[in-house]
Design an enzyme around this catalytic site. Structure first.
Site, PDB file in Angstrom:
ATOM      1  N   HIS A  31      -5.308   2.922   1.240  1.00 57.33           N
ATOM      2  CA  HIS A  31      -5.270   4.097   1.726  1.00 57.33           C
ATOM      3  C   HIS A  31      -5.896   4.541   3.040  1.00 57.33           C
ATOM      4  CE1 HIS A  31      -3.055   2.790  -1.803  1.00 57.33           C
ATOM      5  NE2 HIS A  31      -3.795   3.777  -2.857  1.00 57.33           N
ATOM      6  N   ASP A  37       1.155  -0.970   0.245  1.00 62.21           N
ATOM      7  CA  ASP A  37      -0.176  -0.064   0.067  1.00 62.21           C
ATOM      8  C   ASP A  37       0.953   1.103   0.244  1.00 62.21           C
ATOM      9  OD1 ASP A  37      -1.630   2.482   1.314  1.00 62.21           O
ATOM     10  OD2 ASP A  37      -3.236   1.197   1.815  1.00 62.21           O
ATOM     11  N   HIS A  38       1.557   1.521  -1.046  1.00 61.83           N
ATOM     12  CA  HIS A  38       2.221   2.868  -1.350  1.00 61.83           C
ATOM     13  C   HIS A  38       2.117   4.073  -0.152  1.00 61.83           C
ATOM     14  CE1 HIS A  38      -0.200   5.137  -3.856  1.00 61.83           C
ATOM     15  NE2 HIS A  38       0.367   6.441  -4.124  1.00 61.83           N
TER      16      HIS A  38
HETATM   17  C1  BG6 Z   1      -3.343   4.762  -6.550  1.00 58.84           C
HETATM   18  C2  BG6 Z   1      -4.746   4.979  -6.748  1.00 58.84           C
HETATM   19  O1  BG6 Z   1      -3.330   4.531  -5.285  1.00 58.84           O
HETATM   20  O2  BG6 Z   1      -3.137   6.348  -5.553  1.00 58.84           O
HETATM   21  C3  BG6 Z   1      -4.647   6.417  -7.734  1.00 58.84           C
HETATM   22  O3  BG6 Z   1      -4.609   4.385  -7.923  1.00 58.84           O
HETATM   23  C4  BG6 Z   1      -4.380   7.404  -7.159  1.00 58.84           C
HETATM   24  O4  BG6 Z   1      -6.267   6.242  -7.886  1.00 58.84           O
HETATM   25  C5  BG6 Z   1      -3.549   7.218  -6.329  1.00 58.84           C
HETATM   26  O5  BG6 Z   1      -4.418   8.805  -7.809  1.00 58.84           O
HETATM   27  C6  BG6 Z   1      -3.323   8.117  -5.389  1.00 58.84           C
HETATM   28  O6  BG6 Z   1      -1.175   8.358  -4.934  1.00 58.84           O
HETATM   29  P1  BG6 Z   1      -0.938   9.217  -4.268  1.00 58.84           P
HETATM   30  O7  BG6 Z   1       0.337   9.271  -3.932  1.00 58.84           O
HETATM   31  O8  BG6 Z   1      -0.685  10.381  -5.602  1.00 58.84           O
HETATM   32  O9  BG6 Z   1      -1.694   9.873  -3.283  1.00 58.84           O
END
Ligand code: BG6
Length: 485
Positions: free
Chosen positions: A236, A173-174
């Site tokens: 997230h 989960d990044h």
């Molecule tokens: C991803 C989603 O997991 O997270 C995207 O699939 C989203 O739709 C993105 O734009 C948002 O990530 P960050 O790091 O730009 O907030």
């Protein structure tokens, strides 16, 4: 198992994620001397490249996506030497032996990063197993989407578990790779100040917002089958909620932290179909203007009519002693007026104001944790305005500001994937999501979707560049709460 591996294998090596995030992140680690000496990176995908062509492909990705000040010709050169490539059609077993041959000796350990279409999960795991690429010194990182509901997620988890035990499975989960997200733990458990008031006695409610300005970004095929609830809340937002709401873990390690997170996820109060229309709001952007630019509506961008939600707001509860009666207002959307991710902890008012008789007005304290694009922690406290108070006491809310960007000005802001790729290579599971967490997340999300279906709820239109449908404002205003904007 916590030994760095000698080889990294990237599935989806020519995809968007690889170009924008993975290759720049690996380069960043390489340039800072953080990758193990001799670590090779083998990319694989359908496209027919050889090593040289892939190196050229990677160079172009770095040219495009690295910030100027990170480009160092000699570091780029030595980084590219780490790269190899093997074409593979993962839908059949045949190519996996060639892949194994290309990788050669993996006795020094192998880490696999799998970001692939859901339909290829099963064949890929089988292929890896059949080619001897799933042994005890191999660990696997899995990028979403890992299913679209609990049953499909369990199915994928079962397939993976048939070849890789949980301790060698690293679900990404990044958001957990983001510095400020990890900072929630430092703030809560590195300071004595907050813990005594981090509960229902002192906190009125919590808000978690992830707003984005982007629309479909050419990901229609995936996004239209997903929608905001599954794309952003299931992972997230619920991970952020778990970090905010969890009990103090006994130590900073994978088991202790994930044990506490999963307890929170399992304590989320299920939203029944009868409650879904009152506790959730969905929206879909129409045309409008975002940051001064005219943009199309979702349907037009997609090229057909769709009921997929691009916005969702939810009033959630965590049913345990600490959080009894404290609403968690969650919201996320695309094509909002600005990009920001933020957690707001709204404290209760003081029990009795000694200033009221003298005209002094008090605001309850607010703690704002801004995750991006700025990174700060801001505590709003009451202070007396300077003056002789002849006409009454004047009080004002002033911020106690901790700008992380200023406090740590010398430190480079890393891409979330740098941290996660390094942890995968070194075998530290702390910032990866365990199976029981994912399943608790899906169970809660599926119930909401059941409610939407039972009530035939369709997303309400909102103009691009707004904060979502007005029903989202009503969701909090009913409780006398205003979204922090
Ligand atoms: C991803 C989603 O997991 O997270 C995207 O699939 C989203 O739709 C993105 O734009 C948002 O990530 P960050 O790091 O730009 O907030």
């Amino acid at each position: 198992m916590a030994e760095p591996v000698g080889k990294l294998l990237l599935f989806g090596a020519t995809g968007d994620l690889a170009q924008r995030m993975l290759l720049p992140s690996l380069y960043g680690l390489h340039a800072d001397g953080l990758l193990p000496d001799g670590l090779t990176i083998t990319g694989t995908a359908r496209s027919e490249h050889d090593d040289q062509a892939y190196q050229a492909f990677a160079k172009e990705a770095l040219d495009t996506f690295l910030p100027e000040d990170r480009k160092d010709e000699s570091a780029v050169g030595t980084f590219l030497q780490r790269l190899r490539y093997q074409p593979l059609d993962a839908s059949t077993l045949e190519g996996f032996d060639d892949l194994a041959k290309k990788l050669g000796d993996i006795s020094g350990g192998l880490a696999i990063f799998l970001s692939t279409a859901p339909s290829l999960f099963g064949p890929t795991i089988k292929g890896l197993e059949s080619a001897g690429l799933a042994g005890p010194n191999v660990r696997i990182g899995l990028e979403k989407p890992l299913g679209h509901d609990l049953p499909s997620s369990c199915e994928i988890n079962d397939i993976v578990a048939s070849a890789f035990p949980e301790e060698r499975t690293f679900r990404i989960d990044h958001y957990l790779g983001k510095e400020t997200v990890q900072n929630i733990l430092a703030l809560r458990f590195g300071n004595a100040l907050f813990e005594p008031v981090w509960n229902a006695q002192a906190i009125d409610h919590v808000q978690i917002t992830i707003s984005e300005t982007v629309g479909l970004e050419g990901r229609a095929g995936y996004y239209d089958t997903s929608g905001a609830l599954r794309d952003m809340v299931q992972n997230h937002i619920l991970q952020l909620l778990a970090l905010v709401a969890m009990e103090p873990p006994a130590s900073f390690d994978g088991t202790a932290i994930r044990d506490e997170k999963v307890k929170v996820l399992r304590s989320l109060r299920s939203i029944t179909p009868e409650q879904a229309p009152h506790l959730t709001v969905t929206g879909q952007y129409g045309s409008g203007a975002v940051t001064g630019e005219i943009v199309k509506g979702y349907d037009e961008e997609l090229g057909e009519d769709s009921d997929t939600e691009t916005f969702v707001a939810i009033k959630a509860h965590v049913d345990n002693w600490r959080w009894q009666g404290v609403p968690f207002y969650l919201r996320t959307g695309k094509r909002m007026p600005e990009r920001h991710s933020e957690i707001v902890i709204q404290f209760k008012p003081v029990p009795h104001s000694i200033f009221a008789q003298r005209g002094g007005l008090l605001q309850p304290n607010t703690l704002v944790i801004r995750l991006q694009p700025e990174e700060y922690v801001r505590l709003l406290v009451m202070a007396k305005e300077p003056g002789l108070d002849r006409e009454g006491v004047r009080l004002r809310e002033v911020p106690l500001d901790l700008s992380l960007t200023t406090a740590f000005a010398g430190a480079r802001r890393r891409i979330a994937y740098e941290r996660l790729l390094l942890d995968l290579i070194e075998g530290d599971p702390t910032l990866f999501v365990r199976r029981d967490e994912v399943e608790a997340q899906w169970a809660w999300i599926d119930r909401i979707r059941e409610g939407w279906k039972a009530n035939a709820m369709k997303p309400k239109k909102y103009p691009a560049g707004s904060w979502g449908p007005s029903a989202s404002i009503a969701l909090t205003e009913r409780d006398g709460v205003t979204w922090q904007e």
